[in-house]
Scaffold this active site. Sequence first.
Site, mmCIF file in Angstrom:
data_model
loop_
_atom_site.group_PDB
_atom_site.id
_atom_site.type_symbol
_atom_site.label_atom_id
_atom_site.label_comp_id
_atom_site.label_asym_id
_atom_site.label_seq_id
_atom_site.Cartn_x
_atom_site.Cartn_y
_atom_site.Cartn_z
ATOM 1 N N CYS A 8 0.862 -1.182 0.000
ATOM 2 C CA CYS A 8 0.000 0.000 0.000
ATOM 3 C C CYS A 8 0.900 1.234 0.000
ATOM 4 O O CYS A 8 2.100 1.125 -0.253
ATOM 5 C CB CYS A 8 -0.995 -0.015 1.163
ATOM 6 S SG CYS A 8 -0.292 0.244 2.809
ATOM 7 N N ASN A 11 2.443 1.567 4.220
ATOM 8 C CA ASN A 11 2.696 0.307 4.922
ATOM 9 C C ASN A 11 2.404 0.420 6.424
ATOM 10 O O ASN A 11 3.097 -0.154 7.240
ATOM 11 C CB ASN A 11 4.119 -0.194 4.667
ATOM 12 C CG ASN A 11 4.359 -1.630 5.114
ATOM 13 O OD1 ASN A 11 5.435 -1.956 5.591
ATOM 14 N ND2 ASN A 11 3.381 -2.504 4.970
ATOM 15 N N CYS A 13 -1.359 0.923 7.302
ATOM 16 C CA CYS A 13 -2.792 0.648 7.457
ATOM 17 C C CYS A 13 -3.216 -0.613 6.711
ATOM 18 O O CYS A 13 -3.426 -1.660 7.310
ATOM 19 C CB CYS A 13 -3.633 1.831 6.981
ATOM 20 S SG CYS A 13 -3.460 3.334 7.962
ATOM 21 N N ARG A 14 -3.356 -0.502 5.391
ATOM 22 C CA ARG A 14 -3.957 -1.580 4.600
ATOM 23 C C ARG A 14 -3.049 -2.785 4.419
ATOM 24 O O ARG A 14 -3.473 -3.927 4.646
ATOM 25 C CB ARG A 14 -4.381 -1.048 3.227
ATOM 26 C CG ARG A 14 -5.470 -0.002 3.307
ATOM 27 C CD ARG A 14 -5.720 0.647 1.973
ATOM 28 N NE ARG A 14 -4.576 1.464 1.585
ATOM 29 C CZ ARG A 14 -4.428 2.049 0.412
ATOM 30 N NH1 ARG A 14 -5.349 1.880 -0.525
ATOM 31 N NH2 ARG A 14 -3.377 2.791 0.150
ATOM 32 N N SER A 15 -1.813 -2.578 3.974
ATOM 33 C CA SER A 15 -0.967 -3.746 3.699
ATOM 34 C C SER A 15 -0.568 -4.508 4.968
ATOM 35 O O SER A 15 -0.552 -5.739 4.938
ATOM 36 C CB SER A 15 0.244 -3.380 2.838
ATOM 37 O OG SER A 15 1.060 -2.419 3.446
ATOM 38 N N ASP A 125 -8.223 3.886 1.598
ATOM 39 C CA ASP A 125 -7.173 4.060 2.596
ATOM 40 C C ASP A 125 -7.776 4.602 3.889
ATOM 41 O O ASP A 125 -8.193 5.759 3.946
ATOM 42 C CB ASP A 125 -6.107 5.020 2.064
ATOM 43 C CG ASP A 125 -4.852 5.031 2.916
ATOM 44 O OD1 ASP A 125 -4.912 4.591 4.079
ATOM 45 O OD2 ASP A 125 -3.812 5.484 2.405
#
Length: 156
Positions: A8, A11, A13-15, A125
């Site tokens: 993401c 690196n 939040c999402r990934s 995000d």
Amino acid sequence: MVNVLFVCLGNICRSPMAEAMFRDLVKREGLDDRITIDSAGTGDWHIGHQPHQGTRDLLDRKEISYEGMKARQMVTEDYDTYQYIIAMDTSNIENMKQWQEGNTEAYVGRLLDLVPDVQNKDVPDPYFTGNFDEVYDLVNKGCQALLQKIKTEQGL
């Protein structure tokens, strides 16, 4: 060994959420000795930081470990190391190209490309939206679909 990388922007939040969730799923399937999982960001703002507090809070509620996870930036060698490089959105795919040298044999795509019943293929995000629960639901669907793809393609 099958190597999977989630990517993401920062690196945090999402990934890392996808990394932690996919690790948990792979472990529950008894495949943690066959699949390794990591995550990275295309930006360098958060290198060395733990996942975002919103991601940590959500993973804590779901009893999914993120122990030892620290943000890192993607590097050129990731294209040689990972067979599956999974981005969270279209801009991540575009940003990742700066590290790709020549042809890669890795599968490179968005996580939600693997989920046919989702209209918007970009995982929003939560750093900007604050909606970590929505991201969890989308990432969960994507991780389930990714594991099925890997199991089929790799004969696991």
